[in-house]
Design an enzyme around this catalytic site. Structure first.
Site, PDB file in Angstrom:
ATOM      1  N   ASP A 188      37.484  40.629  44.901  1.00  0.00           N
ATOM      2  CA  ASP A 188      38.529  41.043  43.959  1.00  0.00           C
ATOM      3  C   ASP A 188      37.986  42.186  43.099  1.00  0.00           C
ATOM      4  O   ASP A 188      36.785  42.473  43.109  1.00  0.00           O
ATOM      5  CB  ASP A 188      38.876  39.815  43.093  1.00  0.00           C
ATOM      6  N   GLU A 211      38.374  47.922  42.892  1.00  0.00           N
ATOM      7  CA  GLU A 211      38.935  49.300  42.889  1.00  0.00           C
ATOM      8  C   GLU A 211      37.888  50.323  42.476  1.00  0.00           C
ATOM      9  O   GLU A 211      37.989  51.462  42.975  1.00  0.00           O
ATOM     10  CB  GLU A 211      40.149  49.339  41.947  1.00  0.00           C
ATOM     11  N   ASP A 262      48.525  41.466  42.441  1.00  0.00           N
ATOM     12  CA  ASP A 262      49.159  40.625  41.418  1.00  0.00           C
ATOM     13  C   ASP A 262      50.653  40.879  41.289  1.00  0.00           C
ATOM     14  O   ASP A 262      51.109  41.631  40.438  1.00  0.00           O
ATOM     15  CB  ASP A 262      48.469  40.867  40.078  1.00  0.00           C
TER      16      ASP A 262
HETATM   17  O1  MIG Z   1      41.810  39.911  36.140  1.00  0.00           O
HETATM   18  O2  MIG Z   1      40.199  36.213  39.564  1.00  0.00           O
HETATM   19  O3  MIG Z   1      44.295  39.855  41.899  1.00  0.00           O
HETATM   20  O4  MIG Z   1      44.288  37.187  42.641  1.00  0.00           O
HETATM   21  O5  MIG Z   1      43.400  35.324  40.712  1.00  0.00           O
HETATM   22  C1  MIG Z   1      42.333  39.101  37.125  1.00  0.00           C
HETATM   23  C2  MIG Z   1      41.373  36.145  38.839  1.00  0.00           C
HETATM   24  C3  MIG Z   1      41.345  38.945  38.236  1.00  0.00           C
HETATM   25  C4  MIG Z   1      42.955  39.374  40.001  1.00  0.00           C
HETATM   26  C5  MIG Z   1      43.362  38.957  41.372  1.00  0.00           C
HETATM   27  C6  MIG Z   1      43.904  37.567  41.345  1.00  0.00           C
HETATM   28  C7  MIG Z   1      42.868  36.629  40.791  1.00  0.00           C
HETATM   29  C8  MIG Z   1      42.436  37.078  39.405  1.00  0.00           C
HETATM   30  N1  MIG Z   1      41.944  38.449  39.465  1.00  0.00           N
END
Ligand code: MIG
Length: 847
Positions: A431, A434, A509
């Protein structure tokens, strides 16, 4: 007499001074903010063969290198001054064939013509404009202004641009997960991987950068892949100027032109160029349940046990960031998880795989082994000034590994050892890559961060868009090394073209609204035709709370998405929320959502959720085959309606309905309270799956709450398995085939690929590939079966249903011998059922 003194030129008021002045207009006596220059090709003065490419050199200094990658793939590479950067790409397939391809260069008084067996490239001697034709002289694509490069003193070469003509009624597809209707025409887009929390329709850019698009016009199709990792822009005739342009904010103009007789052939050419995804383990195609976050240990088991108690199939449970100790990657929060290995084993005993999240941000904490090791070994990114680049994410200020360095990737892969080898988790979820940085409007690292870039050192402007791809590469390669017997399962949020070689993706999200269900549908179609078939959305929506109906309709759509995963936000405040421009807008940001498991919506909806998931398990052999095909030749698992028939203008902008695999036409319900749905089918004969009714053209279907509308192509064979609670249960009594009668007399080919579902035995022939050919008419309908591979299947018999036979069936011959048939009623239709041995070679149904 008036004052004769000559008037002095008053100094220009500062604010009227243009920010940039062109070099031609610059007055040597004045100093400007910045001075720019634009360079275009003019007359070609030399042609030569150099480093495996034709080079066309203009008197302006512009040089165009044309490389024949394959008969259907040409590379066009421009330099404004005749010098090129070292040739390097993260996107291209490592197994891209480099051998010679037959091509001839000829010339007329005005043009050069480069011809391959599939393509012709015409280059004008003045202006160096290009036109592409197929082998039958159909014009595919042509420059309007062609190439332009712009530089300024302060920004360097900061715009490398191509402008092409918009062809009559041309439609455009691709570019990854853009959140708009399928046809990109009339819009502009930007590629810059962005943490787009709670994005909506038309939010751009999103999480991924996939600078590849299709052009379709006059029944012709081609693709363009701009292999440039800087921020890139695409404009598909947005201002009605009859032009299409794309440009990059740095680097070089370097694009590939891909020809395909049909859009699917363009997809395959793109897959040859940027790589095919690996075959996933079968469990990864099962149903996945996720939540931010399941903890502690007892809650995780409770969720798993509820699936089994209610007989709702499920193959994987995810642990989001809260399993970690203070968001430190590769650690466990021992207060919630005192025995991680015990938990993973307990889940495994219940038939669940465990997938855990890993973020790129490594907490600044001298007592934390990953940080300490990374600092000591020089694994983290630095700014151009030499200091470690840091930004706040979940754990506070973090350092970020430089995944563009092979030593860092090696180190990163090794960090997975404890989780992957000792604890036994099955997969990882990357996650925030980016990479996302909290609190600042820019949402990511500053431009002056330096990246190794495989020895080519680059700023963040160049590396940003491949950061996610390289993180997933490091994770994937690590998994391959650590457990060479296993097929890795990796999910990533950010990626770039070529990233399909390493990871599956989800759309990020989203929100629990019907509008988002519709978006998830088109986003996954687009991801799939953009190289990423292994994709899905957060089923039910990430922020907010769906009602039972929305949840069930979303699950039903998810049946046809290779990644079928429920995910939701839980009781959290996201640090990556939309940047609020005005602090007064900061209302109470409680985004908490209630539970989002298949049983969370009450007794009315639980059985419907269960039915949807059961349908997924029934269709697994079909989906697995589509994924195998995708891994073989890049055929997208999902395709836009328009791809089914590029000549049919009614399909060009069709957003809702799509092709899944070779033979299914899915028409998901994306609105509440739908009772009848109007469907427009592409040419040919189809059958409505739920009642076996023949269908073609435009028709209404009655929509049942427990049914997602979908159709099967006439002539096709649809393979199904009995419902199992998880894929490790290999107790499959019979394979069931639905054979759909085809009234046209044409031959239809269907396939089923099966193997152990894990490991690499299939590379040594341990698979079973069935190829079925159907053909016939109202007197006799035939089905032939060919089997390849040596893998013994799990079942001893095959059940065959013939659907849609127009008259009464007299007899049925299997390998020449008459077999008893049973008539089965499906609604008011008759199906004919046979039970036969898996190794039959032919069936004949006689009227
Ligand atoms: O700032 O890990 O897209 O699927 O549950 C949020 C927590 C960070 C973003 C991801 C989401 C995940 C969440 N993450």
């Amino acid at each position: 007499m008036k004052d004769e003194k000559p008037a002095e030129t008053p100094p220009l008021p500062k604010e009227e001074m243009p920010a940039e002045v062109s070099l031609q207009e610059a007055d040597i006596r004045v100093r400007y903010e910045d001075v720019y220059e634009e360079v275009r090709p003019d007359t070609i003065v030399a042609v030569r063969w150099k480093d495996a490419a034709y080079e066309f050199v203009c008197s302006s200094g512009v040089c165009i290198r044309v490389q024949v990658i394959a008969p259907d793939i040409l590379r066009l590479h421009y330099s404004p001054d005749g010098f090129f950067l070292p040739d390097f790409s993260y996107a291209l397939a490592p197994d891209l064939p480099t051998g010679k391809v037959k091509a001839t260069l000829s010339e007329t008084t005005k043009e050069y013509i480069l011809t391959t067996s599939a393509l012709q490239l015409v280059l004008t001697k003045t202006g160096a404009q290009v036109r592409f034709y197929d082998a039958d002289d159909h014009l595919l694509n042509e420059d309007a202004e062609g190439f332009m490069a712009r530089r300024s003193v302060l920004k360097g070469w900061h715009c490398l641009k191509i402008t092409k003509k918009y062809q009559h009624k041309e439609a455009f597809y691709g570019l990854g997960d853009k959140a708009c209707g399928p046809n990109l025409c009339g819009k502009t887009f930007e590629n810059w991987c962005t943490d787009a929390f709670a994005f909506g329709r038309d939010t751009d850019p999103l999480y991924r950068a996939i600078p590849f698009y299709y052009g379709i016009h006059h029944g012709l199709s081609y693709g363009i892949f701009l292999d440039n990792t800087f921020r890139t822009h695409f404009d598909f005739n947005s201002d009605d100027s009859e032009s299409v342009s794309f440009w990059a904010e740095g680097g070089e103009m370097n694009y590939y032109f891909l020809y395909g007789q049909r859009p699917v052939d363009v997809a395959r050419a793109y897959a040859r160029l940027t790589g095919r995804p690996a075959l996933p383990p079968i469990w990864a195609l099962g149903f996945h349940q996720c939540r931010w976050s399941y903890y502690p240990h007892s809650r995780v088991l409770e969720v798993a046990d509820t699936f089994r108690a209610l007989s709702i199939p499920c193959d994987a449970i995810y642990l989001d960031i809260d399993y970690m100790d203070g968001f430190r990657c590769f650690t466990w929060n021992t207060a919630h998880f005192s025995d991680p290995k015990g938990l993973v084993q307990a889940l495994e005993e219940r038939g669940f795989h465990t997938v855990v999240m890993i973020d790129p941000g490594i907490k600044e904490d001298a007592g934390y082994f990953v940080y300490r090791e990374g600092m000591e070994k020089g694994m983290f990114l630095r700014t151009a000034d030499g200091a470690i680049a840091k930004g706040p994410v979940w754990p506070g200020f973090c350092a970020f590994p430089d995944f563009s360095n092979p030593e860092v990737r090696q180190w990163w892969g090794e960090l997975h050892r404890a989780l992957y080898v000792q604890t036994g988790v099955s997969g990882f979820w990357n996650d925030m890559n980016e990479p996302a940085v909290f609190h600042i409007r820019r949402k990511t690292l500053p431009d002056n961060v330096l990246h190794y870039f495989e020895g080519h050192w680059a700023s963040h402007r160049k590396m940003h868009n491949v950061y996610g791809l390289l993180m997933s590469r490091a994770s994937w390669e690590g998994m391959r090394r650590l457990r060479p017997d296993k097929r890795p399962f990796l999910l990533t949020r950010a990626t770039f073209s070529g990233g399909q070689r390493y990871a599956a993706v989800w759309t990020g999200d989203n929100s629990s609204t019907w509008a988002h269900l519709a978006l998830a549908n088109v986003q996954c179609q687009r991801l799939s035709v953009s190289g990423f078939s292994f994709c899905g959305s957060d089923i039910g929506g990430f922020t907010g709370t769906p009602d039972g109906e929305l949840f069930v309709r979303w699950l039903q759509l998810g049946v046809f998405h290779p990644l079928m995963r429920v995910h939701s936000m839980g009781q959290h405040l996201a640090g990556d929320t939309v940047v609020v421009e005005d602090e007064a807008q900061l209302t109470d940001p409680v985004l908490h959502t209630t539970d989002q498991e298949p049983w969370s919506f009450g007794d009315r909806w639980t059985p419907l959720a269960q039915k949807a998931i059961e349908l997924r398990y029934a269709l697994l052999p079909y989906l697995y085959t589509a994924m195998w095909k995708n891994s073989q030749d890049g055929t997208p698992v999902l395709q836009h309606a328009a791809f089914a028939d590029p000549n049919d203008t009614k399909l060009r902008d069709q957003e809702r309905d799509f092709l899944c695999g070779d033979h299914l036409w899915v028409s998901p319900v994306v609105q509440p309270k739908v009772q009848r749905q109007l469907v427009y089918l592409p040419k040919g004969h189809w059958y409505y799956f739920w009642n076996g009714m023949p269908a073609f053209g435009e028709l209404f279907v009655n929509v049942m709450p427990e049914q997602i509308p979908f159709f099967v192509r006439a002539g096709a064979v649809l393979p199904t398995y009995p419902v199992r609670q998880h894929t490790a249960d290999t107790n499959i009594e019979a394979l069931t085939l639905y054979v759909y009668y085809n009234p046209t007399g044409e031959e239809t080919i269907s396939q089923l690929y099966e193997d152990a579902g894990e490991g690499y035995g299939y590379l040594n022939g341990e698979f079973c590939l069935r190829t079925w050919t159907s053909r016939g008419g109202p007197d006799v309908f035939h089905l032939n079966q060919q089997i390849e591979g040596s893998w013994p299947v799990f079942y001893q018999k095959i059940k065959v249903f013939l659907v849609g036979f127009p008259t009464f069936l007299q007899k049925c011959l299997v390998d020449g011998a008459e077999m008893p048939i049973r008539e089965v009623r499906l609604h008011n239709r008759t199906l004919y059922q046979l039970i036969i041995s898996p190794d039959f070679t032919s069936i004949e149904w006689h009227a």
